[in-house]
Design an enzyme around this catalytic site. Structure first.
Site, PDB file in Angstrom:
ATOM      1  N   ASP A   1      78.906  80.010  62.635  1.00  7.68           N
ATOM      2  CA  ASP A   1      78.633  78.465  63.002  1.00  7.68           C
ATOM      3  C   ASP A   1      77.200  78.884  63.461  1.00  7.68           C
ATOM      4  O   ASP A   1      76.773  77.946  64.538  1.00  7.68           O
ATOM      5  CB  ASP A   1      79.444  77.697  63.384  1.00  7.68           C
ATOM      6  CG  ASP A   1      79.317  76.181  63.540  1.00  7.68           C
ATOM      7  OD1 ASP A   1      78.180  76.054  62.693  1.00  7.68           O
ATOM      8  OD2 ASP A   1      79.905  75.439  64.230  1.00  7.68           O
TER       9      ASP A   1
ATOM     10  N   HIS B   1      85.822  76.705  62.066  1.00  8.94           N
ATOM     11  CA  HIS B   1      85.817  76.832  63.488  1.00  8.94           C
ATOM     12  C   HIS B   1      86.957  76.258  64.189  1.00  8.94           C
ATOM     13  O   HIS B   1      86.973  75.213  64.773  1.00  8.94           O
ATOM     14  CB  HIS B   1      84.792  76.410  63.994  1.00  8.94           C
ATOM     15  CG  HIS B   1      84.172  75.193  63.558  1.00  8.94           C
ATOM     16  ND1 HIS B   1      84.794  73.760  63.179  1.00  8.94           N
ATOM     17  CD2 HIS B   1      82.867  74.647  63.022  1.00  8.94           C
ATOM     18  CE1 HIS B   1      84.360  72.816  62.740  1.00  8.94           C
ATOM     19  NE2 HIS B   1      83.041  73.322  62.501  1.00  8.94           N
TER      20      HIS B   1
ATOM     21  N   HIS C   1      74.067  77.852  59.318  1.00  7.70           N
ATOM     22  CA  HIS C   1      73.148  76.704  59.343  1.00  7.70           C
ATOM     23  C   HIS C   1      71.607  77.239  59.182  1.00  7.70           C
ATOM     24  O   HIS C   1      71.121  77.615  60.066  1.00  7.70           O
ATOM     25  CB  HIS C   1      73.315  75.528  60.478  1.00  7.70           C
ATOM     26  CG  HIS C   1      74.672  75.075  60.458  1.00  7.70           C
ATOM     27  ND1 HIS C   1      74.814  73.692  59.626  1.00  7.70           N
ATOM     28  CD2 HIS C   1      75.747  75.227  61.016  1.00  7.70           C
ATOM     29  CE1 HIS C   1      76.336  73.390  59.726  1.00  7.70           C
ATOM     30  NE2 HIS C   1      76.671  74.200  60.637  1.00  7.70           N
TER      31      HIS C   1
ATOM     32  N   ASN D   1      74.742  70.273  55.342  1.00  2.00           N
ATOM     33  CA  ASN D   1      73.778  69.303  56.177  1.00  2.00           C
ATOM     34  C   ASN D   1      72.608  69.560  56.520  1.00  2.00           C
ATOM     35  O   ASN D   1      72.161  69.550  57.371  1.00  2.00           O
ATOM     36  CB  ASN D   1      74.746  69.121  57.324  1.00  2.00           C
ATOM     37  CG  ASN D   1      74.618  70.287  58.647  1.00  2.00           C
ATOM     38  OD1 ASN D   1      74.366  71.550  57.930  1.00  2.00           O
ATOM     39  ND2 ASN D   1      74.842  70.245  59.816  1.00  2.00           N
TER      40      ASN D   1
ATOM     41  N   ARG E   1      69.201  75.221  57.920  1.00  2.00           N
ATOM     42  CA  ARG E   1      68.395  74.157  58.276  1.00  2.00           C
ATOM     43  C   ARG E   1      67.287  73.616  57.240  1.00  2.00           C
ATOM     44  O   ARG E   1      66.647  72.786  57.501  1.00  2.00           O
ATOM     45  CB  ARG E   1      67.748  74.143  59.494  1.00  2.00           C
ATOM     46  CG  ARG E   1      68.769  74.576  60.612  1.00  2.00           C
ATOM     47  CD  ARG E   1      69.382  73.308  61.372  1.00  2.00           C
ATOM     48  NE  ARG E   1      70.057  73.424  62.551  1.00  2.00           N
ATOM     49  CZ  ARG E   1      71.371  73.022  62.451  1.00  2.00           C
ATOM     50  NH1 ARG E   1      71.964  72.502  61.409  1.00  2.00           N
ATOM     51  NH2 ARG E   1      72.120  73.233  63.465  1.00  2.00           N
TER      52      ARG E   1
ATOM     53  N   HIS F   1      79.662  80.761  57.242  1.00  2.00           N
ATOM     54  CA  HIS F   1      79.448  79.393  58.130  1.00  2.00           C
ATOM     55  C   HIS F   1      78.040  79.545  58.779  1.00  2.00           C
ATOM     56  O   HIS F   1      77.988  80.006  59.924  1.00  2.00           O
ATOM     57  CB  HIS F   1      80.444  79.035  59.133  1.00  2.00           C
ATOM     58  CG  HIS F   1      80.432  77.474  59.384  1.00  2.00           C
ATOM     59  ND1 HIS F   1      81.432  76.942  59.764  1.00  2.00           N
ATOM     60  CD2 HIS F   1      79.298  76.686  59.947  1.00  2.00           C
ATOM     61  CE1 HIS F   1      81.343  75.725  60.088  1.00  2.00           C
ATOM     62  NE2 HIS F   1      79.760  75.608  60.204  1.00  2.00           N
TER      63      HIS F   1
ATOM     64  N   ASP G   1      80.757  70.016  56.623  1.00  2.00           N
ATOM     65  CA  ASP G   1      80.406  70.618  57.850  1.00  2.00           C
ATOM     66  C   ASP G   1      79.588  69.618  58.837  1.00  2.00           C
ATOM     67  O   ASP G   1      78.611  69.405  58.445  1.00  2.00           O
ATOM     68  CB  ASP G   1      80.414  72.005  58.078  1.00  2.00           C
ATOM     69  CG  ASP G   1      80.327  72.662  59.296  1.00  2.00           C
ATOM     70  OD1 ASP G   1      81.196  72.409  60.039  1.00  2.00           O
ATOM     71  OD2 ASP G   1      79.287  72.805  59.941  1.00  2.00           O
TER      72      ASP G   1
ATOM     73  N   ASN H   1      80.032  71.991  68.880  1.00  2.00           N
ATOM     74  CA  ASN H   1      81.194  71.309  68.044  1.00  2.00           C
ATOM     75  C   ASN H   1      81.780  72.267  67.222  1.00  2.00           C
ATOM     76  O   ASN H   1      81.150  72.787  66.196  1.00  2.00           O
ATOM     77  CB  ASN H   1      80.431  70.128  67.392  1.00  2.00           C
ATOM     78  CG  ASN H   1      81.458  69.484  66.526  1.00  2.00           C
ATOM     79  OD1 ASN H   1      82.357  69.774  66.370  1.00  2.00           O
ATOM     80  ND2 ASN H   1      80.701  68.483  65.704  1.00  2.00           N
TER      81      ASN H   1
END
Lengths: 428, 332, 196
Positions: free
Chosen positions: A303, A230, A58, A90, A60, A56, A150, A276
């Protein structure tokens, strides 16, 4: 290709042992090894772990290269001891087609600091309305096996059911971001006495737990595997424990920050602590640690969520959710799990390498440090203590909640298929 | 007392009583021909409003001007959706202008806290209402109004009725009135009480009628009609029937009980017109008292926080100058 | 200099006026006021808190016993008009109580316990200016200890008391401290921040 002879490393915290890394594999493991021409790495006092795998992350890119790029994010990963990361979908555009996931996968290969496995979106544009082309992503060069919206929850029960069923065709898994949207509209922090006092809209535990319970039942009903991102509440741990007791194929992850930070930090109104799912109570933290110790929670996933300064240097309500994680994850696990005796180093290898690789169906990662296995190795010094300096992080962003905090442990070296990505604590 | 006023929870009983006593002295100013004191001459007070509130802004403006401060009104609109003017940039601008106090009203809970604890400004920060968090000067003026009518608040019973969940006035009042020794009962439908309210130092009740006969003051909060759409209560009619203050319910109050409302009122929703206009109602007086209380706050925060070396405010030093300094001949 | 919370005890210095001295001084001041004003007409006494207020009441009582008329007595707090507000911690405001007839066109006698730098009286003149326009303003003090920093003088003085800047004059009054006395203490130390 250079060979590396690692001297006196404590494999999974065991007795000092030598390892010879040749041609991308661990060629020999034993005492007092010698190898002509091999570069010697003195690992006296260091713990050797299999390369860590993050399910997990990110990164970007594409879209928010002001926050992180594949290049900078994978540098951070390597420095944190990771040899593989799963890049969440995402991005802008959303990783919901074979084209976007292949782009991310290719960027990862070019960067070369660790392997990048793109996560595919479950629904088109993360909109929760139509399934994305999951099969095309699975069949692409990126070989996507983990699918997740996610950041958003696949809240539509029918859509979730279909996704769980559909990915069976290629042994995929849906990683659910469990957040009932109506119960969390404009939610800002864990709902409890403090949220009421601070006037911050509460984020009830039930919003997470209700979705987890539903999805466990759905997964059981259709005979699919389910992964829960998470997990943050004691209730969620209970539900996962119950689902596992039924023999259902459910896995779950906990984030480092949920193992150490609590919701009272919101009283500072400093958005560095806005995340989050939100930071929860001390009792939740205890339950997560216990769940991670007994295997109810299968893995630790970071995360890692980079954000530029302007998205954090503002009012709490206006700030973005998320915190950095890659470069501090192992230290947090040492402090919260290893030092209190909840996990040994073998347990750490299971939670941060073997299990995430299994869930992501990765070949060549999450393998034991044994002869003939891929030479993905972390050398970690658990004895040092360091103060976290945001300016010293490899990530492009600075949103670490641990700034100024002293943490135990330091990654000294990371090897990806026998090649060092980190040596002497610095990028190789 | 602190250098900032962010929450009534930060006020000790001595602090709160000093503010009320100061306000009492300042209140008489309204009866004088020249409604101005020179205390803050040369000081700059900025009213920084990220959310419209004409009445609060006017009240602070009058308070600052009556103390001879220069007042700059800065309205930077923006909502949580359209971020609008950044708090940081605005703060840096104000700092460059040399503001001594920033009175901030913001849609985001905690924004004044953020401002006060940031390195962006060095001025005193006064919370003029932040999101659904607090509104300390409103609570101080409410307490002041109660204190003028009832004397000491020790053991007095105050009912706060309405949308406790979203009310910054309720939060600030619950904290302050407890500090001053009053007993607070929060009355609302269960949907409009915050989770964890049992941890507050206050009683709660769902039944207004049972609370009224034993209360010394009843403070009605505004209830926005939009709450109905979020299913906090079924209809306006049902809300008014169960939690509105009308003539029948006023009949249940003891003779001396005061009726208060922080404004703006929605007549017919939480309070009927005849109750709002009755002789029990001190709603208009609350407005008058607001100016005196805000003067007291600005005076206490701003005088004496400047050292000889310039704008390096000291912290935590605001205390009553001892009257005996006037006796010892040194202070004349 | 830190604000003191309590007046030092009387024995802590040299007593320069005892209760009888104070009483005689006030009687004399009352007579002088009447003489100067040619009677009690138009007089208003304003005490400067805290010490000036009971002194003003006592002077008024003496005037009443001589003339048989009650003259208006009030109090005038000068805190907000002080010139040292920025340098010191915020002071508690003391009551300002202007008699119902006001001060316009009256002869106001300001009453204070000790006259020293003159800054308090400067502040009092400013404060009065915002309340009304007296015909005449006069100043009565129990003790004048000298060391003026402004061109201000008293019209009626109970006792002129030569002091050094390092000395401290303490006035204790029955209504506040439970006894009447004026003492001088200190004097060894010099340069203490007597800036008010």
């Amino acid at each position: 290709m250079t060979s590396y002879l690692i001297k006196r490393a404590r494999i999974l915290g065991g007795e000092p042992t030598d390892l010879l890394l040749e041609d991308g594999v661990v060629s020999r493991v034993g005492q007092d090894l010698a190898a002509e021409g091999a570069e010697v790495v003195d690992a006296d006092g260091l713990v050797a772990l299999p390369g860590l795998v993050d399910l997990h992350t990110h990164l970007r890119e594409p879209g928010r290269e002001d926050a992180e790029t594949v290049e900078t994010g994978t540098r951070a990963a390597a420095l944190g001891g990771f040899t593989a990361v799963h890049a969440m979908a995402n991005t802008e555009p959303v990783a919901d087609t074979a084209g976007v996931v292949e782009q991310v996968w290719r960027l990862g290969r070019e960067a070369g600091h660790c392997d990048v496995f793109p996560v595919g979106a479950v629904t088109v544009g993360l909109q929760g309305e139509r399934l994305a082309e999951l099969g095309a992503m699975a069949d692409s060069a990126a070989r996507v096996r983990v699918f997740s919206d996610d950041g958003k929850c696949v809240s539509d029960a029918v859509l979730m059911r279909r996704a769980l069923e559909y990915v069976k065709a290629f042994d995929g898994v849906v990683a659910q971001h469990a957040q009932e949207p109506r119960l969390t509209e404009d939610a800002q922090m864990n709902e409890g006495e403090l949220s009421g006092r601070l006037g911050l809209r509460g984020w009830p535990a039930v919003a997470e737990e209700a979705i987890i319970a539903r999805d466990c039942l759905l997964a059981a009903h259709v005979g699919s595997r389910l992964h829960i991102c998470h997990v943050s509440t004691a209730g969620s741990v209970e539900i996962v424990r119950w689902a596992k007791s039924k023999g259902w194929d459910v896995t779950a992850e906990a984030c480092p920050h949920h193992l150490i930070l609590t919701d009272d930090l919101a009283a500072t109104y400093d958005p560095i602590y806005k995340v989050n799912p939100p930071l929860r109570s001390a009792a939740d933290v205890e339950a997560l640690r216990a769940g991670l110790a007994d295997g109810t929670i299968d893995i630790v996933a970071t995360d890692h969520a980079p954000h530029p300064l302007e998205d954090k240097d503002c009012e709490w309500q206006a700030a973005a959710f998320g915190m950095l994680g890659l470069e501090t994850a192992l230290s947090i696990v040492q402090e919260t799990m290893v030092e209190p005796g909840l996990l040994d180093w073998a347990g750490v290898a299971e939670r941060l390498s073997y299990a995430p690789a299994r869930i992501g169906r990765l070949e060549g990662h999450g393998r034991p440090l044994a002869e003939g296995e891929p030479a993905n190795v972390v050398l970690y010094d658990p004895a040092v203590r360091r103060e976290v300096d945001p300016a010293g992080l490899a990530s492009l962003s600075r949103n670490t909640p641990y700034a100024g905090r002293e943490l135990p442990g330091q990654v000294v070296a990371t090897f990806l298929r026998g090649r060092p990505t980190v040596l002497d604590g610095k990028l190789a | 007392m602190n250098r900032h006023l962010l929450s009534t929870g930060d006020l000790s009983r001595d602090d709160a009583e000093l503010i009320l006593a100061t306000a009492e002295e300042l209140r008489s100013l309204a009866d004088r021909p020249i409604k101005k004191l020179p205390a803050l001459r040369g000081r700059t007070v900025v009213n920084l409003f990220f959310e419209d509130s004409t009445r609060t802004r006017i009240s602070f403006e009058a308070a600052a001007k009556r103390l001879s401060a220069d007042v700059i009104n800065f309205s930077a609109k923006g909502s949580s959706l359209s971020k609008g003017e950044s708090l940081k940039d605005t703060a840096l601008t104000l700092e460059a202008m040399g503001a001594d106090a920033v009175v901030v009203r913001h849609w985001a809970s905690g924004a004044p806290h953020l401002l006060a604890h940031s390195a962006w400004v060095r001025s005193s920060v006064v919370n003029a209402g932040d999101g659904t968090h607090e509104h300390p000067t409103q609570a101080l003026l409410d307490a002041f109004t109660l204190w003028r009518h009832l004397g000491s608040l020790d053991g007095r019973r105050v009912a706060i009725v309405g949308d406790i969940l979203h009310s910054r006035v309720a939060r600030s009042n619950a904290l302050l009135l407890r500090t001053l020794g009053a007993e607070v009962t929060l009355v609302a439908p269960p949907t409009l009480l915050p989770v964890g309210v049992e941890g507050w130092d206050a009683d709660t009740s769902y039944d207004l009628d049972s609370v009224l006969p034993k209360t010394d003051a009843v403070m009605m909060l505004r209830v926005q009609r939009e709450r109905m759409n979020d299913a906090f209560f079924p209809t306006q009619r049902e809300y008014s029937r169960r939690y509105g203050l009308d003539a029948r319910r006023m009949g249940m109050l003891p003779e001396h009980t005061l009726v208060m409302h922080p404004g703006p009122m929605i007549r017919g929703m939480e309070i009927t017109a005849d109750v709002a206009d009755s002789d029990r109602s001190v709603i208009v007086e609350q407005v008058t008292n607001g100016v005196a209380v805000r003067m007291a706050v600005l005076y206490l925060l701003l005088s004496g926080n400047e050292s000889d070396t310039g704008r390096t405010p000291t912290t935590g030093t605001l205390q009553a100058g001892a009257p005996t300094t006037d006796l010892d001949g040194a202070a004349e | 200099m830190p604000a003191e919370t309590k007046a030092p005890p009387a024995e802590d210095g040299r007593t320069v006026l005892d209760a009888r001295d104070i009483s005689r001084a006030l009687t004399r001041i009352a007579h002088e006021i009447l003489e100067r004003n040619k009677g009690p007409e138009g007089l208003v006494l304003l005490g400067i808190p805290t010490g000036g207020v009971p002194l003003a009441r006592r002077v008024a009582a003496r005037i009443a016993s001589v003339e048989g008329v009650d003259i208006p007595v009030g109090s005038l707090d000068v805190t907000m008009y002080r010139d040292d507000l920025r340098m010191r911690p915020a002071r508690t405001l003391l009551p300002t109580d202007i008699p119902p007839g006001g001060i316009d066109g009256r002869t106001v006698v300001l009453v204070d316990d000790v006259l020293y730098s003159g800054r308090t009286i400067r502040a009092a003149l400013d404060a009065m200016n915002d309340i009304g326009r007296p015909r005449t303003v006069r100043l009565a003090v129990l003790v004048d200890r000298g060391h003026r920093e402004l061109p201000i003088r008293a019209d009626f003085v109970g006792k002129n008391l030569p002091t050094s800047v390092a000395e401290k004059v303490t006035v204790r009054l029955e209504e506040i401290e439970g006894e009447d006395s004026v003492t001088i203490s200190g004097g060894a130390a010099t340069g203490e921040g007597e800036s008010a």
